[in-house]
Write a protein that holds these residues in place. Structure first.
Motif, mmCIF file in Angstrom:
data_model
loop_
_atom_site.group_PDB
_atom_site.id
_atom_site.type_symbol
_atom_site.label_atom_id
_atom_site.label_comp_id
_atom_site.label_asym_id
_atom_site.label_seq_id
_atom_site.Cartn_x
_atom_site.Cartn_y
_atom_site.Cartn_z
ATOM 1 N N ASP A 92 -2.345 6.656 6.428
ATOM 2 C CA ASP A 92 -3.333 6.883 5.200
ATOM 3 C C ASP A 92 -4.721 7.011 5.617
ATOM 4 N N PRO A 93 -5.278 8.095 5.563
ATOM 5 C CA PRO A 93 -6.548 8.323 6.131
ATOM 6 C C PRO A 93 -7.806 7.961 5.286
ATOM 7 N N ASP A 94 -7.291 7.567 3.985
ATOM 8 C CA ASP A 94 -8.104 6.918 2.889
ATOM 9 C C ASP A 94 -8.172 5.291 3.056
ATOM 10 N N ASP A 95 -7.218 4.739 3.742
ATOM 11 C CA ASP A 95 -7.346 3.124 4.002
ATOM 12 C C ASP A 95 -8.074 3.000 5.111
ATOM 13 N N PRO A 96 -9.128 2.196 5.059
ATOM 14 C CA PRO A 96 -9.976 1.920 5.951
ATOM 15 C C PRO A 96 -9.623 0.942 7.114
ATOM 16 N N ARG A 119 -5.847 7.229 10.876
ATOM 17 C CA ARG A 119 -7.178 7.309 11.004
ATOM 18 C C ARG A 119 -7.358 7.549 12.776
ATOM 19 N N ARG A 169 0.901 -1.287 0.162
ATOM 20 C CA ARG A 169 0.046 -0.256 -0.014
ATOM 21 C C ARG A 169 0.921 1.008 0.073
#
Length: 224
Positions: free
Chosen positions: A177-181, A199, A165
């Motif tokens: 990575d704030p877009d990675d759940p 996150r 990633r």
């Protein structure tokens, strides 16, 4: 990226692992906590005053305080909070799909929460409110064994597949990575998993992971 690869990634990202293996560990932990609370309350008037709250390496009490519900029940309460914080981490990692880490994390939660409850019960049932010295060493041994189990399970989980990633910083040592759940991601450097600090749940998880260690240090300072 092909449509098939995208669909596979979506399935992986939305995969939810079962927490059923942790349920029995949680039930036993809570049962021991309730048993400790009830025993402490029932035995409160029969416990010595002043009440021992600190023990030396040989298990002999070397610090006392006035007997009160807070002084008597506090170790059991703190132990339960430490154990339950580990069970709470399972709610945050369930989306990552690492089933291997569920049983060892649950076992560590039981050792901390249930183990301290058992020591508290032994203290409440003792006429001088002094638990057997070996109980402290048994608790330490249990923590070490289950912690090793957690580490081994994490390493095995990390080897199930590579993680390429984006979002790695500091040469791949930190992931944000704030877009990675996913809250847990496989380490790029070394083995095991690390926390997604991009996150809010990642920071919460970090706090929950550190809490048992802090509780153990405080408990050792109070009891030894």
């Amino acid at each position: 990226m092909s449509r098939e690869t995208t669909q596979e990634a979506d399935r992986h990202g939305s995969e939810r692992i079962s927490l059923r293996p942790a349920v029995l560990w949680l039930v036993v932990t809570l049962a021991l906590g309730v048993a400790a609370m009830v025993t402490g309350i029932v035995r409160l008037d029969q416990l010595p005053d002043p009440y021992p709250v600190h023990f030396g390496p040989a298990g002999d009490p070397d610090r006392f305080t006035d007997r009160s519900p807070g002084a008597v029940l506090m170790p059991a309460v703190v132990g339960q909070l430490g154990g339950l914080s580990l069970f709470a981490t399972l709610l945050l990692i369930r989306s990552h799909g690492h089933r291997r880490v569920v049983p060892p994390l649950a076992a560590l939660g039981l050792v901390i929460g249930g183990g301290i409850s058992l020591i508290s019960i032994a203290q409440y049932l003792s006429e001088d409110a002094v638990p057997p010295p070996w109980t402290f060493w048994a608790l330490l041994a249990g923590i070490i064994v289950t912690t090793v189990w957690v580490v081994v399970a994490s390493v095995r989980a990390s080897r199930e597949g590579p993680d390429d990633r984006e979002g790695w910083i500091l040469g791949g040592l930190v992931y944000a990575d704030p877009d990675d759940p996913d809250v847990f991601v496989t380490k790029r450097a070394g083995v095991g998993v690390t926390i997604n600090l991009g996150r809010p749940a990642g920071w919460l998880l970090m706090a929950l992971i550190l809490l048992p260690g802090i509780i153990i240090v405080v408990g050792v300072a109070l009891w030894t």
